[in-house]
Design an enzyme around this catalytic site. Structure first.
Site, PDB file in Angstrom:
ATOM      1  N   TYR A   1      53.088  25.800   4.070  1.00 23.14           N
ATOM      2  CA  TYR A   1      52.626  24.640   3.304  1.00 23.14           C
ATOM      3  C   TYR A   1      53.255  23.345   3.820  1.00 23.14           C
ATOM      4  O   TYR A   1      52.629  22.285   3.768  1.00 23.14           O
ATOM      5  CB  TYR A   1      52.871  24.837   1.802  1.00 23.14           C
ATOM      6  CG  TYR A   1      51.800  25.705   1.187  1.00 23.14           C
ATOM      7  CD1 TYR A   1      50.557  25.185   0.853  1.00 23.14           C
ATOM      8  CD2 TYR A   1      51.996  27.069   1.000  1.00 23.14           C
ATOM      9  CE1 TYR A   1      49.547  25.972   0.336  1.00 23.14           C
ATOM     10  CE2 TYR A   1      50.999  27.881   0.481  1.00 23.14           C
ATOM     11  CZ  TYR A   1      49.778  27.326   0.148  1.00 23.14           C
ATOM     12  OH  TYR A   1      48.765  28.113  -0.359  1.00 23.14           O
TER      13      TYR A   1
ATOM     14  N   ARG B   1      51.111  22.245   6.636  1.00 17.99           N
ATOM     15  CA  ARG B   1      49.837  21.686   6.147  1.00 17.99           C
ATOM     16  C   ARG B   1      50.041  20.318   5.508  1.00 17.99           C
ATOM     17  O   ARG B   1      49.252  19.405   5.705  1.00 17.99           O
ATOM     18  CB  ARG B   1      49.183  22.640   5.146  1.00 17.99           C
ATOM     19  CG  ARG B   1      48.502  23.811   5.828  1.00 17.99           C
ATOM     20  CD  ARG B   1      47.785  24.690   4.841  1.00 17.99           C
ATOM     21  NE  ARG B   1      46.673  24.033   4.174  1.00 17.99           N
ATOM     22  CZ  ARG B   1      46.154  24.424   3.008  1.00 17.99           C
ATOM     23  NH1 ARG B   1      46.647  25.467   2.380  1.00 17.99           N
ATOM     24  NH2 ARG B   1      45.141  23.774   2.473  1.00 17.99           N
TER      25      ARG B   1
ATOM     26  N   VAL C   1      42.856  20.182  -1.461  1.00 16.16           N
ATOM     27  CA  VAL C   1      44.186  19.880  -2.001  1.00 16.16           C
ATOM     28  C   VAL C   1      44.856  18.786  -1.175  1.00 16.16           C
ATOM     29  O   VAL C   1      46.039  18.529  -1.312  1.00 16.16           O
ATOM     30  CB  VAL C   1      45.069  21.158  -2.011  1.00 16.16           C
ATOM     31  CG1 VAL C   1      44.471  22.213  -2.929  1.00 16.16           C
ATOM     32  CG2 VAL C   1      45.251  21.744  -0.602  1.00 16.16           C
TER      33      VAL C   1
ATOM     34  N   HIS D   1      41.514  23.121  -7.287  1.00 13.64           N
ATOM     35  CA  HIS D   1      42.438  24.095  -6.693  1.00 13.64           C
ATOM     36  C   HIS D   1      43.848  23.559  -6.545  1.00 13.64           C
ATOM     37  O   HIS D   1      44.637  24.097  -5.767  1.00 13.64           O
ATOM     38  CB  HIS D   1      41.893  24.574  -5.339  1.00 13.64           C
ATOM     39  CG  HIS D   1      40.640  25.399  -5.457  1.00 13.64           C
ATOM     40  ND1 HIS D   1      39.828  25.718  -4.397  1.00 13.64           N
ATOM     41  CD2 HIS D   1      40.075  25.988  -6.552  1.00 13.64           C
ATOM     42  CE1 HIS D   1      38.806  26.457  -4.823  1.00 13.64           C
ATOM     43  NE2 HIS D   1      38.934  26.630  -6.128  1.00 13.64           N
TER      44      HIS D   1
ATOM     45  N   CYS E   1      58.665  27.161 -15.554  1.00 13.75           N
ATOM     46  CA  CYS E   1      58.476  26.179 -16.632  1.00 13.75           C
ATOM     47  C   CYS E   1      57.474  25.114 -16.178  1.00 13.75           C
ATOM     48  O   CYS E   1      56.838  25.249 -15.141  1.00 13.75           O
ATOM     49  CB  CYS E   1      59.815  25.549 -17.020  1.00 13.75           C
ATOM     50  SG  CYS E   1      60.485  24.433 -15.774  1.00 13.75           S
TER      51      CYS E   1
ATOM     52  N   GLY F   1      30.126  20.075   2.137  1.00 17.92           N
ATOM     53  CA  GLY F   1      31.185  20.671   2.948  1.00 17.92           C
ATOM     54  C   GLY F   1      31.871  21.873   2.334  1.00 17.92           C
ATOM     55  O   GLY F   1      33.061  22.065   2.541  1.00 17.92           O
TER      56      GLY F   1
HETATM   57  P1  OAD Z   1      35.066  26.960   3.944  1.00 14.99           P
HETATM   58  O1  OAD Z   1      35.843  27.003   5.202  1.00 14.99           O
HETATM   59  O2  OAD Z   1      34.727  28.252   3.289  1.00 14.99           O
HETATM   60  O3  OAD Z   1      33.688  26.178   4.197  1.00 14.99           O
HETATM   61  C1  OAD Z   1      33.653  24.940   4.851  1.00 14.99           C
HETATM   62  C2  OAD Z   1      32.207  24.466   4.891  1.00 14.99           C
HETATM   63  O4  OAD Z   1      32.205  23.143   5.430  1.00 14.99           O
HETATM   64  C3  OAD Z   1      31.273  25.307   5.758  1.00 14.99           C
HETATM   65  O5  OAD Z   1      30.102  25.622   5.028  1.00 14.99           O
HETATM   66  C4  OAD Z   1      30.937  24.375   6.929  1.00 14.99           C
HETATM   67  O6  OAD Z   1      29.619  24.577   7.430  1.00 14.99           O
HETATM   68  C5  OAD Z   1      31.070  23.021   6.259  1.00 14.99           C
HETATM   69  N1  OAD Z   1      31.324  21.884   7.164  1.00 14.99           N
HETATM   70  C6  OAD Z   1      32.059  21.863   8.291  1.00 14.99           C
HETATM   71  N2  OAD Z   1      32.082  20.621   8.819  1.00 14.99           N
HETATM   72  C7  OAD Z   1      31.337  19.839   7.998  1.00 14.99           C
HETATM   73  C8  OAD Z   1      30.975  18.448   7.999  1.00 14.99           C
HETATM   74  N3  OAD Z   1      31.388  17.622   8.949  1.00 14.99           N
HETATM   75  N4  OAD Z   1      30.207  17.988   6.982  1.00 14.99           N
HETATM   76  C9  OAD Z   1      29.778  18.823   5.999  1.00 14.99           C
HETATM   77  N5  OAD Z   1      30.078  20.132   5.958  1.00 14.99           N
HETATM   78  C10 OAD Z   1      30.851  20.638   6.938  1.00 14.99           C
HETATM   79  O7  OAD Z   1      35.850  25.970   2.962  1.00 14.99           O
HETATM   80  P2  OAD Z   1      35.682  25.735   1.393  1.00 14.99           P
HETATM   81  O8  OAD Z   1      34.275  25.957   0.975  1.00 14.99           O
HETATM   82  O9  OAD Z   1      36.314  24.436   1.087  1.00 14.99           O
HETATM   83  O10 OAD Z   1      40.755  27.760  -1.900  1.00 14.99           O
HETATM   84  O11 OAD Z   1      36.575  26.898   0.796  1.00 14.99           O
HETATM   85  C11 OAD Z   1      36.693  27.020  -0.601  1.00 14.99           C
HETATM   86  C12 OAD Z   1      38.079  27.479  -0.969  1.00 14.99           C
HETATM   87  O12 OAD Z   1      38.415  28.645  -0.199  1.00 14.99           O
HETATM   88  C13 OAD Z   1      39.189  26.495  -0.633  1.00 14.99           C
HETATM   89  O13 OAD Z   1      39.364  25.512  -1.628  1.00 14.99           O
HETATM   90  C14 OAD Z   1      40.387  27.387  -0.557  1.00 14.99           C
HETATM   91  C15 OAD Z   1      39.803  28.543   0.214  1.00 14.99           C
HETATM   92  O14 OAD Z   1      40.424  29.775   0.002  1.00 14.99           O
HETATM   93  C16 OAD Z   1      42.048  27.797  -2.236  1.00 14.99           C
HETATM   94  O15 OAD Z   1      42.943  27.596  -1.439  1.00 14.99           O
HETATM   95  C17 OAD Z   1      42.297  28.133  -3.659  1.00 14.99           C
END
Ligand code: OAD
Length: 248
Positions: free
Chosen positions: A71, A74, A107, A123, A134, A196
């Site tokens: 982390y 990141r 995040v 998230h 706590c 996205g």
């Molecule tokens: P993903 O990696 O699953 O999906 C990313 C999406 O962004 C894909 O559908 C890509 O096609 C799209 N993408 C990439 N570049 C783009 C651009 N320039 N414009 C628009 N879209 C684009 O990521 P998330 O959907 O964010 O949770 O993942 C959801 C959750 O899974 C995250 O919040 C995280 C992860 O585990 C936690 O950490 C709790």
């Protein structure tokens, strides 16, 4: 190809101009153009790492140092990047639409840095640490500073708990007040944008389905996703190719 050539952009601009309430669900794709990796795409964070080691209560109990090292990396990446044109466009849209909510799974704080005000962070947030036992919270950077200066027991909180990132880990519930506000925003919306996200993580993804919203739902994503079948229209483009075109 000019942004106006993407089918659906003109129609979406008209719908936004008439909308009273707009909800935007974002995922890591909107930060990809800031230079941050997504989770499941090429070079994605979950491609070569074990989620259960880095993002679960059990992984943290087993090896808190490993989790903090990851982390910390990141967080430093988040601090080194700027909002993309897509983040900036959403902040500008918010100023012209009476009821506008960004519901983000990210995040990285980039919506806030871009100037969005009504942001629901489903998230959690990387900028904060919280105690495992706590309600105590503190800036995550303070914990990183303590770790870097090898303060004695840098992760120990006085109550006996440990400092951890304020992130929703696998197997954990979303913050109930944030989820409730997000459900309300989805229910109120006339237009909903899904930007996205792969739509694979629940309950976030279901906010954009008929279960929670009667809005006209438009997905902006270069790829097909798990939500494509549920939305009214998909615009196959990058977020920063489309969103700046929608700002009047
Ligand atoms: P993903 O990696 O699953 O999906 C990313 C999406 O962004 C894909 O559908 C890509 O096609 C799209 N993408 C990439 N570049 C783009 C651009 N320039 N414009 C628009 N879209 C684009 O990521 P998330 O959907 O964010 O949770 O993942 C959801 C959750 O899974 C995250 O919040 C995280 C992860 O585990 C936690 O950490 C709790």
């Amino acid at each position: 190809m000019s942004p106006r050539d993407f089918p659906g952009v003109d129609d979406l601009a008209r719908r936004l101009a008439a909308a009273r309430s707009v909800c935007v669900l974002t995922g890591s794709g909107i930060s990809a153009e800031s230079g941050l990796p997504t989770f499941r795409g090429v070079g994605g964070l979950w491609r070569d790492r074990r989620v259960e080691d880095l993002a679960s209560p059990r992984g943290f109990a087993r090896d808190p140092q490993l989790v903090w090292t990851w982390y910390g990396e990141r967080r430093r990446a988040h601090r080194s990047v700027k909002p993309s044109a897509a983040h900036v466009a959403l902040a500008a849209l918010e100023r012209s639409i009476p009821d506008f909510t960004v519901v983000t799974q990210n995040v990285d704080s980039l919506h806030l840095v871009a100037g969005s005000r009504n942001v629901l962070e489903l998230h959690g947030k990387m900028r904060e640490a919280k105690c495992t036992e706590c309600d105590a919270r503190r800036p995550l950077d303070d914990v990183l500073d303590d770790l870097a200066t090898s303060a004695p027991e840098p992760l120990a909180h006085v109550c006996g708990g440990l400092w951890r990132p304020d992130i929703v880990w696998f197997g954990e519930a979303l913050p109930p007040d944030v989820l409730e506000a997000a459900i309300d925003a989805a229910r109120r919306a006339d237009v909903m944008l899904v930007v996205g996200t792969s739509g694979l993580v629940q309950p976030a993804a279901s906010l954009a389905t008929k279960r929670y919203t009667g809005a006209y739902v438009v997905e902006i994503n270069p790829e097909e996703t798990a939500l494509t079948a549920h939305v009214d229209r998909s615009i196959r483009a990058r977020a920063s190719d489309v969103l700046p075109e929608l700002v009047v």
